[in-house]
Scaffold this motif. Structure first.
Motif, PDB file in Angstrom:
ATOM      1  N   LEU A   1       1.380   5.178   0.782  1.00 35.24           N
ATOM      2  CA  LEU A   1       0.926   6.092   1.725  1.00 35.24           C
ATOM      3  C   LEU A   1       1.559   7.611   1.463  1.00 35.24           C
ATOM      4  CD1 LEU A   1       0.710   4.110   4.901  1.00 35.24           C
ATOM      5  CD2 LEU A   1      -1.130   4.424   3.268  1.00 35.24           C
TER       6      LEU A   1
ATOM      7  N   GLY B   1      -5.003   2.481  -2.634  1.00 39.90           N
ATOM      8  CA  GLY B   1      -3.533   2.681  -2.606  1.00 39.90           C
ATOM      9  C   GLY B   1      -2.652   1.354  -2.766  1.00 39.90           C
TER      10      GLY B   1
ATOM     11  N   THR C   1       0.871  -1.103  -0.079  1.00 36.70           N
ATOM     12  CA  THR C   1       0.135   0.178  -0.006  1.00 36.70           C
ATOM     13  C   THR C   1       0.879   1.262  -0.130  1.00 36.70           C
ATOM     14  OG1 THR C   1      -1.457  -1.138   1.184  1.00 36.70           O
ATOM     15  CG2 THR C   1      -1.816   1.269   1.270  1.00 36.70           C
TER      16      THR C   1
ATOM     17  N   GLY D   1      -0.422  10.149   6.075  1.00 41.53           N
ATOM     18  CA  GLY D   1      -0.858   8.846   6.280  1.00 41.53           C
ATOM     19  C   GLY D   1      -1.929   8.431   5.465  1.00 41.53           C
ATOM     20  N   LYS D   2      -2.442   9.158   4.750  1.00 41.94           N
ATOM     21  CA  LYS D   2      -3.344   8.734   3.707  1.00 41.94           C
ATOM     22  C   LYS D   2      -3.158   8.068   2.564  1.00 41.94           C
ATOM     23  CE  LYS D   2      -6.326  12.711   4.895  1.00 41.94           C
ATOM     24  NZ  LYS D   2      -7.051  13.946   4.585  1.00 41.94           N
ATOM     25  N   VAL D   3      -3.973   7.113   1.807  1.00 44.38           N
ATOM     26  CA  VAL D   3      -3.793   6.133   0.800  1.00 44.38           C
ATOM     27  C   VAL D   3      -3.549   7.223  -0.138  1.00 44.38           C
ATOM     28  CG1 VAL D   3      -4.577   4.400   1.776  1.00 44.38           C
ATOM     29  CG2 VAL D   3      -5.795   5.716   0.353  1.00 44.38           C
TER      30      VAL D   3
END
Length: 85
Positions: free
Chosen positions: A33, A61, A31, A38-40
């Protein structure tokens, strides 16, 4: 005026899922980020440096790509962000 990339950095969390696809390939998934919040990150291009194979992160993500060996470099790119290897 210079076009400077935003100082946001991509982090690829390559989950320890080196699953054999064939004797010459290893599946890598993870994934991507945003390091700051910290958001995808969606629509990030993920490329294998030695082969040029590419994939794109999905709406969560996430990505999945097959590499020829464990000693390969993945390159993560998205317009407006710094390139990460």
């Amino acid at each position: 005026m210079k076009n400077v990339a935003k100082p946001l950095v991509l982090i690829a969390l390559v989950l320890s899922s080196f699953t054999a696809y064939s004797p010459a390939s290893i599946k890598v998934n993870g994934t991507v980020l945003n390091e700051k919040d910290g958001k995808v990150l969606t629509d990030v291009n993920v490329a294998v440096k030695t082969t040029g194979k590419t994939t794109v992160t999905n709406l969560k993500g996430e990505f999945e790509i097959f590499v020829p060996t464990e000693n390969n470099v993945l390159i993560f790119t998205k317009p407006g962000f710094l390139i990460r290897r």
